[in-house]
Design an enzyme around this catalytic site. Structure first.
Site, PDB file in Angstrom:
ATOM      1  N   ARG A   1       0.867  -1.175   0.000  1.00 50.29           N
ATOM      2  CA  ARG A   1       0.000   0.000   0.000  1.00 50.29           C
ATOM      3  C   ARG A   1       0.903   1.222   0.000  1.00 50.29           C
ATOM      4  O   ARG A   1       1.495   1.552   1.024  1.00 50.29           O
ATOM      5  CB  ARG A   1      -0.863  -0.053   1.264  1.00 50.29           C
ATOM      6  CG  ARG A   1      -1.979   0.940   1.319  1.00 50.29           C
ATOM      7  CD  ARG A   1      -2.569   0.983   2.722  1.00 50.29           C
ATOM      8  NE  ARG A   1      -1.760   1.812   3.586  1.00 50.29           N
ATOM      9  CZ  ARG A   1      -1.600   1.624   4.890  1.00 50.29           C
ATOM     10  NH1 ARG A   1      -2.168   0.611   5.497  1.00 50.29           N
ATOM     11  NH2 ARG A   1      -0.848   2.440   5.608  1.00 50.29           N
TER      12      ARG A   1
ATOM     13  N   HIS B   1      -3.559   4.186   4.770  1.00 48.65           N
ATOM     14  CA  HIS B   1      -4.693   3.257   4.846  1.00 48.65           C
ATOM     15  C   HIS B   1      -5.955   3.955   4.354  1.00 48.65           C
ATOM     16  O   HIS B   1      -6.672   3.464   3.496  1.00 48.65           O
ATOM     17  CB  HIS B   1      -4.876   2.772   6.285  1.00 48.65           C
ATOM     18  CG  HIS B   1      -6.200   2.128   6.546  1.00 48.65           C
ATOM     19  ND1 HIS B   1      -6.546   0.919   5.995  1.00 48.65           N
ATOM     20  CD2 HIS B   1      -7.271   2.539   7.267  1.00 48.65           C
ATOM     21  CE1 HIS B   1      -7.778   0.611   6.384  1.00 48.65           C
ATOM     22  NE2 HIS B   1      -8.236   1.579   7.149  1.00 48.65           N
TER      23      HIS B   1
ATOM     24  N   TYR C   1       4.478   5.328  11.392  1.00 52.55           N
ATOM     25  CA  TYR C   1       4.752   3.931  11.700  1.00 52.55           C
ATOM     26  C   TYR C   1       5.621   3.204  10.673  1.00 52.55           C
ATOM     27  O   TYR C   1       5.966   2.062  10.859  1.00 52.55           O
ATOM     28  CB  TYR C   1       3.438   3.158  11.923  1.00 52.55           C
ATOM     29  CG  TYR C   1       2.427   3.244  10.790  1.00 52.55           C
ATOM     30  CD1 TYR C   1       2.540   2.408   9.683  1.00 52.55           C
ATOM     31  CD2 TYR C   1       1.368   4.154  10.832  1.00 52.55           C
ATOM     32  CE1 TYR C   1       1.623   2.474   8.638  1.00 52.55           C
ATOM     33  CE2 TYR C   1       0.450   4.233   9.793  1.00 52.55           C
ATOM     34  CZ  TYR C   1       0.578   3.385   8.701  1.00 52.55           C
ATOM     35  OH  TYR C   1      -0.322   3.462   7.674  1.00 52.55           O
TER      36      TYR C   1
END
Lengths: 330, 401
Positions: B294, B298, B307
């Site tokens: 990805r 998100h 992160y």
């Protein structure tokens, strides 16, 4: 031509399921042990033998799986009837029920229909271990998109299950497990009659002193209480709610306008429950007719207790009569 | 990864137990985004755009000549362009939220183009590319994110189920649908059908996905589980979901699992065609793990810089699903600059059309709140509707709007 059969509630549901399966090849029964065993209560007894393993599915043991695959089967055009063994085991399936079963019709603006019936044996009084005696029906009545019914007698059981299966809406069908095989609750079912509408409550005993509204297993308690009250010179009107969502409260309003008093009876805990809703709506509609506040006789706001204590927990005839007296003393 | 999360063999467990336990580092190496996907990764087109041969899967893409590959390229460019436009529109406040597919175009176009008309796809909520391959107008998808609708398209006509937001729910729904195909005898002949179900690496931790595997297996349902392992479930990495490469889980349920390069549209097409063929022949379910990445957040509410390291993203940019097809086409002479320019122009026009539609999207009328809650409405709901609409009517002429 009337075809009368004297049936228990359990046998009436079995016959109703059989007839629904005969009439529509898209009707499937699915659940744990519903096939060879006929279900833990034997309600589906003999159906797999006659309709085959592809129409009566002994599923793997997972409630979300039962409900979730029923959703897909319904999308495909089937009409699944899911059996949950005991009400206390429905919660692994709660996600699928609330997120998919209840909402797919709305989410797709009617393009997808969810003609799913979820049969739930519920209620106490059978001396069972925990998770086998609860009354979680209010949780489902609170979810828009679901319909919830509960039967109290063989006639409604026979017709109700067939009407639920025919409905294009998803229906939680709460069955009073304590009364499944009760000889006292046997009644004559006319299998050729024109049934009542499914989503209507009904006055099952007329009276003038006070009204008692109940559903499922509590209807028998209410009727027993009414019989006992008669000996004391009190005339109780008893209403079987039958439909818990949508609630059909018109007969209740009408009755309260006549008697001036209402006792709402249920095995479920009282807080934020169907009896709460009934009390709220009755005070809204019948404020000037009420001679006393709406009173409730329910289970306590505790988890279901160990069964050695259930006679204290479950509303019985004496608690109903005591509450009638409280109402009359107002 | 804190070491206390890993169980080490005790000395008394014996040498076999010690040998059977991979080290934490080995496990992570097999799972992490920056790995190559392992020796088992099925690939037909390298990141550099070289066609490599696969004795097992070549025959599934025999028909994909330069023209067909140009079509797949065009699909990917269009959905990426639409995705970027939607992302931008969210930033401008025109969409409530957007779920980017950036980086996953090959997984979605490859698998989506493997489907036939009679097949059904059950998406999660990121499958805009699959929607496109099923002929769903992306304007209708946009309505979900502009919050004018929950699902606008005709699922039956397109063979594309509504998006499912609750993680993993659709896997069981797909299993049921595929069981229905089986019950109706739609497997094993020319008339056969199959179902494909999309979910992410995070969903594999959900009970519904596990149950979906069980149901599909025991009923031999014609269901392809298509897991897009994009390495991150919001901020949780794959090793927070599994100690085992995800495709290997299939073995425990008794059906084949395969890991495909999710950034290789040709491999995704071939492997999906193979898996669907398995289903059509009545051989039961298949799990495909499309190993991808990805490249964006998100959703637009997310901040991946909190992160994950930028190095990781840079490494995956080198494996871009679109660039490798472009390189292959350009090198082999299958497409000239005029083609690429035309696709770019088409995608810009496509995006402009979406933008125009989005800005002018009609808002649903208030009575829509009450419509289609039930197939047969209820008196209480009808009364609520009537009361609210009459309340709204009270404002008309009172200077209120």
């Amino acid at each position: 031509m009337a075809d009368l059969q004297k049936l228990t509630i359990g046998k009436a549901i079995n016959l109703g399921l059989r007839r629904a399966m005969e009439e529509d090849p898209k009707v499937l029964i699915m659940g744990e042990d519903v096939g060879k065993l006929g279900g833990v209560f034997r309600i589906t007894d003999g159906l797999q033998k006659d309709f085959g393993e592809q129409r009566v599915l002994d599923t793997p043991l997972a409630e979300s799986g039962i409900i979730g695959t029923a959703v897909g089967l319904a999308v495909r055009g089937f009409r699944p009837v899911c059996e949950i063994q005991f009400e206390g085991f429905i919660f692994p399936g709660f996600d699928q029920i609330s997120s998919q079963v209840a909402k797919l019709h709305y989410r797709t603006q009617g393009k997808i229909k969810m003609p799913i019936v979820i049969r739930v044996p519920f209620g106490g009084g059978i001396g069972a271990v925990e998770h086998h005696s609860e009354s979680p029906e209010s949780l489902f009545a609170h979810i828009p998109g679901l319909k919830v019914v509960s039967v109290s007698n063989a006639v409604d059981a026979y017709w109700g299950i067939q009407q639920a299966i025919k409905s294009d809406d998803p229906i939680l069908f709460f069955e009073p497990k304590k009364l499944y095989h009760s000889g006292a609750m046997k009644s004559e079912v006319d299998t050729e009659a024109t049934p009542d509408e499914l989503f209507k409550s009904r006055v099952v005993r007329e009276g003038t002193t006070a009204t008692v509204v109940a559903y499922g297993p509590s209807v028998k308690v209410a009727l027993d209480a009414a019989a006992a009250a008669e000996d004391e010179g009190k005339s109780l009107e008893v209403i079987d709610l039958r439909t818990l969502s949508p609630l059909d409260l018109e007969p209740v309003f009408e009755s309260v306008r006549k008697t001036g008093r209402l006792i709402a009876l249920s095995e479920a805990p009282s807080e934020s429950s169907l009896t709460s809703e009934i009390a709220a709506r009755v005070q809204q509609e019948c404020f000037y007719s009420l001679e006393a506040p709406v009173l409730r006789v329910t289970g306590f706001d505790t988890p279901y207790p160990p069964a050695k204590l259930e006679e204290h927990y479950l509303p019985d005839l004496d608690r109903v009569l005591h509450t009638v007296d409280r109402s009359l003393a107002w | 990864m804190p070491s206390e999360h890993w169980t080490h063999p005790e000395p008394g467990d014996g040498p076999a137990a010690v040998a059977a336990q991979p080290s934490p580092e080995q496990v992570i190496a097999g799972l992490r985004a920056t790995s190559e996907g392992g020796a088992e990764l099925t690939q037909l087109l390298t990141p550099e755009g070289e066609r490599i041969s696969s004795p097992r899967f070549d025959r599934y893409v025999d028909d994909i000549d330069a023209e067909a590959l140009k079509g797949l390229y065009r699909d990917m460019v269009l959905v990426r362009r639409a995705d970027r436009e939607a992302n931008a529109m969210q930033r401008q406040g025109q969409l409530g939220i957007w779920v980017p597919l950036l980086g996953q175009e090959a997984a979605q176009i490859g698998s989506g183009r493997a489907l036939r008309k009679g097949d059904m796809a059950f998406p999660s909520y990121r499958e805009h590319g699959v929607a496109y391959t099923r002929g769903v107008d992306l304007k209708e998808v946009l309505g979900i994110f502009r919050c004018t609708d929950h699902s606008g398209w005709d699922y039956k006509a397109h063979g594309f189920h509504p998006y499912t937001i609750v993680i993993g729910n659709q896997v069981l729904n797909a299993a049921g649908y595929a069981m229905g195909q089986k019950f109706e005898g739609k497997v094993g002949d020319d008339d056969s059908e199959a179902t494909i179900c999309y979910f992410g690496d995070g969903a594999t931790s959900q009970g519904d996905v596990h149950e979906g595997f069980v149901w599909a297996a025991v009923y031999d349902a014609p269901l392809v589980f298509f897991c897009q392992n994009n390495q991150w479930a919001i901020s949780e990495p794959t090793e927070r979901q599994s100690r085992l490469p995800l495709y290997q889980r299939a073995r425990g349920y008794g059906f084949p699992g395969i890991r495909v390069d999710g950034n290789d549209v040709l491999a995704c097409l071939a492997v999906s065609r193979w898996a669907l063929e398995e289903c059509r022949h009545g051989n039961g379910p298949v799990l495909i793990e499309a190993f991808t990445y990805r490249m964006d957040a998100h959703t637009t509410t997310d901040d991946p810089t909190r992160y994950r390291l930028s190095d990781e993203l840079e490494e995956w940019k080198l494996k871009d699903p679109i660039e490798r097809v472009r390189a292959y086409l350009a090198r082999g002479g299958g497409a000239d600059q005029a083609f690429f320019d035309q696709v770019q122009a088409d995608s810009d026009a496509f995006a402009a059309e979406l933008r125009d539609y989005c800005f002018n999207m009609p808002e649903p009328p208030p009575d829509r709140i009450f419509s289609n809650v039930y197939a047969e409405s209820t008196p209480m709901l009808d009364a609520q509707r009537e009361e609210y609409l009459s309340y709204l009517d009270g404002f008309v002429g009172a200077g209120e709007h």
